[in-house]
Motif scaffolding. Structure first.
Motif, PDB file in Angstrom:
ATOM      1  N   GLY A  91       0.810  -1.223   0.000  1.00  0.00           N
ATOM      2  CA  GLY A  91       0.000   0.000   0.000  1.00  0.00           C
ATOM      3  C   GLY A  91       0.838   1.265   0.000  1.00  0.00           C
ATOM      4  O   GLY A  91       0.389   2.322   0.459  1.00  0.00           O
ATOM      5  N   ARG A  92       2.038   1.164  -0.542  1.00  0.00           N
ATOM      6  CA  ARG A  92       3.003   2.258  -0.446  1.00  0.00           C
ATOM      7  C   ARG A  92       3.196   3.053  -1.733  1.00  0.00           C
ATOM      8  O   ARG A  92       4.208   3.752  -1.869  1.00  0.00           O
ATOM      9  CB  ARG A  92       4.370   1.674  -0.049  1.00  0.00           C
ATOM     10  N   THR A  93       2.306   2.882  -2.691  1.00  0.00           N
ATOM     11  CA  THR A  93       2.479   3.625  -3.944  1.00  0.00           C
ATOM     12  C   THR A  93       1.172   4.269  -4.366  1.00  0.00           C
ATOM     13  O   THR A  93       0.096   3.848  -3.945  1.00  0.00           O
ATOM     14  CB  THR A  93       2.926   2.688  -5.097  1.00  0.00           C
ATOM     15  N   TYR A  94       1.277   5.281  -5.182  1.00  0.00           N
ATOM     16  CA  TYR A  94       0.079   5.802  -5.863  1.00  0.00           C
ATOM     17  C   TYR A  94       0.481   6.457  -7.175  1.00  0.00           C
ATOM     18  O   TYR A  94       1.637   6.851  -7.350  1.00  0.00           O
ATOM     19  CB  TYR A  94      -0.711   6.766  -4.968  1.00  0.00           C
ATOM     20  N   GLU A  95      -0.488   6.509  -8.075  1.00  0.00           N
ATOM     21  CA  GLU A  95      -0.230   7.095  -9.381  1.00  0.00           C
ATOM     22  C   GLU A  95      -0.339   8.606  -9.304  1.00  0.00           C
ATOM     23  O   GLU A  95      -1.207   9.145  -8.613  1.00  0.00           O
ATOM     24  CB  GLU A  95      -1.244   6.558 -10.392  1.00  0.00           C
ATOM     25  N   CYS A  96       0.541   9.266 -10.025  1.00  0.00           N
ATOM     26  CA  CYS A  96       0.545  10.728 -10.028  1.00  0.00           C
ATOM     27  C   CYS A  96       0.503  11.223 -11.465  1.00  0.00           C
ATOM     28  O   CYS A  96       1.264  10.760 -12.314  1.00  0.00           O
ATOM     29  CB  CYS A  96       1.808  11.232  -9.333  1.00  0.00           C
ATOM     30  N   PHE A  97      -0.398  12.164 -11.712  1.00  0.00           N
ATOM     31  CA  PHE A  97      -0.598  12.660 -13.076  1.00  0.00           C
ATOM     32  C   PHE A  97      -0.099  14.096 -13.233  1.00  0.00           C
ATOM     33  O   PHE A  97      -0.312  14.727 -14.252  1.00  0.00           O
ATOM     34  CB  PHE A  97      -2.089  12.578 -13.432  1.00  0.00           C
TER      35      PHE A  97
END
Ligand code: GLU
Length: 300
Positions: A91-97
């Motif tokens: 749970g340590r990532t997320y997408e960035c736009f």
């Protein structure tokens, strides 16, 4: 021999005297502490044709040796993806736009230091994410749970620096520098990182990431850079700054090694030295703490 030090150049051009000096210091640190000395070519971007081989040739010409095969980052993409999967599963990532421009224009988050990612994409809804994904490829960021991290450096002592939600994989799919360095230092068993002090501020991010990945945090020594006579970071336009440039002026690699040793206050002007001799003289506590001003005009 347990442990290893390393030199990790980017093959974006010839090494200049400042880079060679850092390589010499890294070699001295590793050899003086009975570590292996490893080379890693950081070729995930900005590769210049022929650079890799010339860099290796220049290090060898100075008499610096290394252990085993040179590691090329471009051959290790699956390992970076594996680390990303590990982080994603935790749970340590997320997408960035966000574009660079958007990040610069965004109001910074409360308490976030200048330059830190303000977290714009951290809590997007699935719907918002789908909308944004339709128009732009996503970078992947670390979901950090701290804003700073403290490391210990042999020359700088205790150093606390920013840890933001830094990029792990760029929008174009390239693994980010901070991720690749941490994964590779871990895989290569590197427990001693000696490099230019321009990277000191990245180190808390890297140490924090190593911890998240369950990797040991190496010992660090960030050494002063070489600057030109105006106090700016040494660059190609500053005259005879590469080994090839120096050789064109009639200087042998041994003489260049002498200049580097003198800049480290480890030899007398004009003295002939070898890496082995410098190893006998090496005392980390006596390393200069200020930048090396390289003045080509004075050197000639
Ligand atoms: N490849 C980086 C550079 O040439 C050095 C990375 C590192 O030593 O961690 O600036």
């Amino acid at each position: 021999m347990d442990g290893a030090g390393r030199f990790a150049p980017s093959p974006s051009g010839d090494l200049h005297l400042g880079n060679l000096r850092t390589a010499l210091i890294a070699w001295l640190f590793a050899r003086a502490t009975d570590r292996r000395f490893l080379l890693r070519v950081e070729d995930l971007d900005r590769v210049r044709e022929g650079s890799r081989q010339r860099q290796l040739d220049d290090l060898a010409a100075l008499g610096l040796d290394w252990d085993g095969e040179v590691l090329d980052q471009s051959a290790r993409l699956e390992h970076y993806e594996k680390a990303i999967t590990q982080l994603r599963d935790a749970g340590r990532t997320y997408e960035c736009f966000c574009t660079r421009k958007e990040i610069l224009g965004a109001p910074s988050a409360p308490h976030a230091p200048d330059g830190a990612y303000p977290g714009t994409c951290r809590n997007l809804t699935p719907q918002q994410r789908r909308e944004k994904a339709a128009s732009r490829p996503a970078a992947l960021r670390l979901r950090s749970d701290t804003s700073s991290y403290t490391i210990t450096d042999l020359l700088h002592g205790t150093y606390t620096g920013t840890v933001d939600d830094f990029v792990l994989r760029r929008g174009d799919g390239t693994p980010a520098y901070n991720l690749a360095v941490v994964v590779d230092d871990g895989a290569q068993g590197i427990d001693q990182v000696v490099r230019g002090d321009d990277l000191l501020s990245s180190t808390p991010r890297q140490a924090y990431l190593a911890e998240l990945l369950g990797l040991p945090i190496p010992h660090y020594a960030h050494v002063p850079l070489a600057l030109n006579s105006e106090g700016k970071r040494l660059a190609k336009r500053d005259g005879a700054v590469t080994l090839a440039d120096q050789q064109a002026l009639g200087r042998t690699p041994t003489q260049v090694l002498g200049v580097l040793a003198e800049s480290l206050r480890m030899s007398r002007p004009g003295e002939i030295v070898s890496p082995r001799l410098l190893l006998e003289r090496f005392d980390p506590a006596a390393l200069p703490r200020e930048p090396w001003i390289f003045d080509d005009a004075a050197a000639r």
